[in-house]
Structures are given as C-alpha cells and as structure tokens.
Motif scaffolding. Sequence first.
Motif, PDB file in Angstrom:
ATOM      1  N   SER A   1      56.363  80.588  67.358  1.00 53.52           N
ATOM      2  CA  SER A   1      54.940  80.882  67.539  1.00 53.52           C
ATOM      3  C   SER A   1      54.364  80.109  68.715  1.00 53.52           C
ATOM      4  O   SER A   1      54.873  79.063  69.111  1.00 53.52           O
ATOM      5  CB  SER A   1      54.152  80.547  66.269  1.00 53.52           C
ATOM      6  N   PHE A   2      53.307  80.685  69.248  1.00 51.61           N
ATOM      7  CA  PHE A   2      52.497  80.059  70.292  1.00 51.61           C
ATOM      8  C   PHE A   2      51.043  80.295  69.888  1.00 51.61           C
ATOM      9  O   PHE A   2      50.646  81.445  69.673  1.00 51.61           O
ATOM     10  CB  PHE A   2      52.776  80.700  71.657  1.00 51.61           C
ATOM     11  N   LEU A   3      50.276  79.225  69.774  1.00 53.56           N
ATOM     12  CA  LEU A   3      48.872  79.356  69.398  1.00 53.56           C
ATOM     13  C   LEU A   3      47.992  79.395  70.635  1.00 53.56           C
ATOM     14  O   LEU A   3      48.315  78.797  71.663  1.00 53.56           O
ATOM     15  CB  LEU A   3      48.450  78.188  68.488  1.00 53.56           C
ATOM     16  N   SER A   4      46.871  80.063  70.521  1.00 58.13           N
ATOM     17  CA  SER A   4      45.969  80.195  71.670  1.00 58.13           C
ATOM     18  C   SER A   4      45.480  78.835  72.157  1.00 58.13           C
ATOM     19  O   SER A   4      45.048  78.721  73.311  1.00 58.13           O
ATOM     20  CB  SER A   4      44.781  81.097  71.315  1.00 58.13           C
ATOM     21  N   THR A   5      45.553  77.814  71.332  1.00 58.52           N
ATOM     22  CA  THR A   5      45.144  76.466  71.716  1.00 58.52           C
ATOM     23  C   THR A   5      46.278  75.642  72.311  1.00 58.52           C
ATOM     24  O   THR A   5      46.055  74.535  72.804  1.00 58.52           O
ATOM     25  CB  THR A   5      44.572  75.712  70.499  1.00 58.52           C
ATOM     26  N   ASP A   6      47.503  76.166  72.289  1.00 57.56           N
ATOM     27  CA  ASP A   6      48.655  75.455  72.857  1.00 57.56           C
ATOM     28  C   ASP A   6      48.614  75.513  74.382  1.00 57.56           C
ATOM     29  O   ASP A   6      48.219  76.527  74.956  1.00 57.56           O
ATOM     30  CB  ASP A   6      49.980  76.076  72.388  1.00 57.56           C
ATOM     31  N   PRO A   7      49.053  74.443  75.039  1.00 56.91           N
ATOM     32  CA  PRO A   7      49.127  74.499  76.509  1.00 56.91           C
ATOM     33  C   PRO A   7      50.331  75.310  76.952  1.00 56.91           C
ATOM     34  O   PRO A   7      51.398  75.237  76.330  1.00 56.91           O
ATOM     35  CB  PRO A   7      49.285  73.019  76.904  1.00 56.91           C
ATOM     36  N   ILE A   8      50.160  76.088  78.005  1.00 58.61           N
ATOM     37  CA  ILE A   8      51.273  76.829  78.582  1.00 58.61           C
ATOM     38  C   ILE A   8      52.024  75.866  79.488  1.00 58.61           C
ATOM     39  O   ILE A   8      51.423  75.264  80.387  1.00 58.61           O
ATOM     40  CB  ILE A   8      50.790  78.060  79.367  1.00 58.61           C
TER      41      ILE A   8
ATOM     42  N   HIS B   1      66.218  82.280  72.053  1.00 58.42           N
ATOM     43  CA  HIS B   1      65.562  81.065  71.540  1.00 58.42           C
ATOM     44  C   HIS B   1      65.180  80.156  72.707  1.00 58.42           C
ATOM     45  O   HIS B   1      64.071  79.600  72.737  1.00 58.42           O
ATOM     46  CB  HIS B   1      66.470  80.298  70.579  1.00 58.42           C
ATOM     47  N   ARG B   2      66.089  80.005  73.665  1.00 58.88           N
ATOM     48  CA  ARG B   2      65.799  79.148  74.833  1.00 58.88           C
ATOM     49  C   ARG B   2      64.636  79.701  75.646  1.00 58.88           C
ATOM     50  O   ARG B   2      63.799  78.944  76.132  1.00 58.88           O
ATOM     51  CB  ARG B   2      67.054  78.986  75.698  1.00 58.88           C
ATOM     52  N   VAL B   3      64.581  81.028  75.796  1.00 59.51           N
ATOM     53  CA  VAL B   3      63.464  81.652  76.519  1.00 59.51           C
ATOM     54  C   VAL B   3      62.142  81.250  75.873  1.00 59.51           C
ATOM     55  O   VAL B   3      61.211  80.793  76.544  1.00 59.51           O
ATOM     56  CB  VAL B   3      63.590  83.194  76.545  1.00 59.51           C
ATOM     57  N   LEU B   4      62.058  81.416  74.568  1.00 57.45           N
ATOM     58  CA  LEU B   4      60.814  81.114  73.850  1.00 57.45           C
ATOM     59  C   LEU B   4      60.458  79.640  73.948  1.00 57.45           C
ATOM     60  O   LEU B   4      59.288  79.284  74.177  1.00 57.45           O
ATOM     61  CB  LEU B   4      60.943  81.557  72.388  1.00 57.45           C
ATOM     62  N   GLU B   5      61.428  78.767  73.794  1.00 55.87           N
ATOM     63  CA  GLU B   5      61.164  77.327  73.872  1.00 55.87           C
ATOM     64  C   GLU B   5      60.694  76.931  75.274  1.00 55.87           C
ATOM     65  O   GLU B   5      59.751  76.151  75.415  1.00 55.87           O
ATOM     66  CB  GLU B   5      62.408  76.557  73.439  1.00 55.87           C
ATOM     67  N   LYS B   6      61.317  77.481  76.313  1.00 55.68           N
ATOM     68  CA  LYS B   6      60.887  77.196  77.689  1.00 55.68           C
ATOM     69  C   LYS B   6      59.480  77.716  77.956  1.00 55.68           C
ATOM     70  O   LYS B   6      58.761  77.167  78.789  1.00 55.68           O
ATOM     71  CB  LYS B   6      61.858  77.803  78.695  1.00 55.68           C
ATOM     72  N   ALA B   7      59.096  78.785  77.261  1.00 56.13           N
ATOM     73  CA  ALA B   7      57.765  79.373  77.445  1.00 56.13           C
ATOM     74  C   ALA B   7      56.704  78.677  76.590  1.00 56.13           C
ATOM     75  O   ALA B   7      55.551  79.084  76.601  1.00 56.13           O
ATOM     76  CB  ALA B   7      57.799  80.864  77.130  1.00 56.13           C
ATOM     77  N   GLY B   8      57.100  77.643  75.840  1.00 49.01           N
ATOM     78  CA  GLY B   8      56.126  76.866  75.072  1.00 49.01           C
ATOM     79  C   GLY B   8      55.999  77.243  73.613  1.00 49.01           C
ATOM     80  O   GLY B   8      55.150  76.699  72.908  1.00 49.01           O
ATOM     81  N   PHE B   9      56.827  78.162  73.137  1.00 47.94           N
ATOM     82  CA  PHE B   9      56.789  78.544  71.729  1.00 47.94           C
ATOM     83  C   PHE B   9      57.445  77.458  70.876  1.00 47.94           C
ATOM     84  O   PHE B   9      58.352  76.757  71.324  1.00 47.94           O
ATOM     85  CB  PHE B   9      57.504  79.878  71.505  1.00 47.94           C
ATOM     86  N   VAL B  10      56.979  77.349  69.641  1.00 49.44           N
ATOM     87  CA  VAL B  10      57.477  76.361  68.692  1.00 49.44           C
ATOM     88  C   VAL B  10      58.268  77.094  67.618  1.00 49.44           C
ATOM     89  O   VAL B  10      57.813  78.128  67.102  1.00 49.44           O
ATOM     90  CB  VAL B  10      56.300  75.581  68.050  1.00 49.44           C
ATOM     91  N   LYS B  11      59.426  76.539  67.270  1.00 52.01           N
ATOM     92  CA  LYS B  11      60.235  77.124  66.207  1.00 52.01           C
ATOM     93  C   LYS B  11      59.585  76.803  64.864  1.00 52.01           C
ATOM     94  O   LYS B  11      59.429  75.642  64.493  1.00 52.01           O
ATOM     95  CB  LYS B  11      61.653  76.570  66.254  1.00 52.01           C
ATOM     96  N   ASP B  12      59.189  77.838  64.135  1.00 58.87           N
ATOM     97  CA  ASP B  12      58.549  77.659  62.830  1.00 58.87           C
ATOM     98  C   ASP B  12      59.562  77.649  61.691  1.00 58.87           C
ATOM     99  O   ASP B  12      59.304  77.071  60.646  1.00 58.87           O
ATOM    100  CB  ASP B  12      57.540  78.772  62.568  1.00 58.87           C
ATOM    101  N   GLY B  13      60.681  78.313  61.860  1.00 57.97           N
ATOM    102  CA  GLY B  13      61.691  78.331  60.806  1.00 57.97           C
ATOM    103  C   GLY B  13      62.539  79.577  60.865  1.00 57.97           C
ATOM    104  O   GLY B  13      62.400  80.408  61.757  1.00 57.97           O
TER     105      GLY B  13
END
Length: 170
Positions: free
Chosen positions: A161-168, A130-142
């Motif tokens: 999730s990470f959307l193509s419009t999200d900033p890295i 979970h920490r890896v994903l959050e540090k990489a800019g992913f958002v917890k959806d549920g």
Amino acid sequence: MDSSRITLRPYRSTDVDDVLSWASDDRITRSTHFSTLTSKEDALNFIDKSSIPWRRSICIDDRSIGMVVARPGSGDDRCRAEIGYVLGVEYWGQGITPVAVKMAIPLILEEFPEIVRLQALSNAEHKASHRVLEKAGFVKDGMFRKYLYFKGEIKDVVLYSFLSTDPIPS
C-alpha cells in the motif's frame, strides 16, 4: 536509463505496433489480467476499448513500452484504488517501472481526490514486482495465502500500500 526519457500519457491509436510488440509476449501476459494479443486488431481493441478507469502508457521517447493502471473502488471502497503495471521484456531490469509508478501516484491521487490508499496485490512468487513497489514507496502490508484464482491457479499474494500522506521517494 535516463529518467527524463520516461513519460506517461494516454494511449493513441498510433501506438498499435508498439503495444502489439510487448503485449503479444507470453512472458508479460502470464502475470497480467489480459490475454496475449495476437493481431493489430487485438491491439487496437486493447487501446480503444478498455474499461479501466485510469490507464497510461509508459513511454520511452514517446514510444509505448508498457502501462500503469489504477482501478478506483466505489461505494464504501472509494477511498482506495488498486494499481498495476506491465513493461515490455526488453526494458526489464532498467529501473523504468519504479519511475513510472512514482510518476503515476500523484496523477492518480489528483484525478481521484477521494482516494487515500493505493494498493497492489502482487503474486507472492513475483519478487521483481515486489521490488518495483518498494522502490516506488509502497509498504508491504502482508501476505494473503491462497487468496485468488489467477489464470486457473489459486495464488498467494502480497499486499502493498501507499497512502496519500506518504512521501513519494525521489
């Protein structure tokens, strides 16, 4: 860890010993969709015969220490891909995986321009992932309770999730 030492690249047959060193460890494969490798032949098959559409070796100084994968959807699901990653145990806790995932995001989106959503299903008990994903800019959806069978057990999973419009993140 100096992030300039971290690279992503396709696998080579010369990676066989490095792949075997991390993919033969049960601590790693207990949370992956592949079985523990037990021989050089297993490692060569792992390198040469993958059906995963996008797969890159995570390297330190050009030595394979793990991987990042993406499985794009098809048909009506072609707008998204599932991302996954694994890293050799001796490299855990050094910030390598978030860097590798951040490096993979633009490569995946460039290679598959129809993808607008990268997502990851992470075992609800696997807090480090979970920490890896959050540090990489992913958002917890549920969380999906009792969502899938994994190695014989039904598991709760957290969707990121990470959307193509999200900033890295930098």
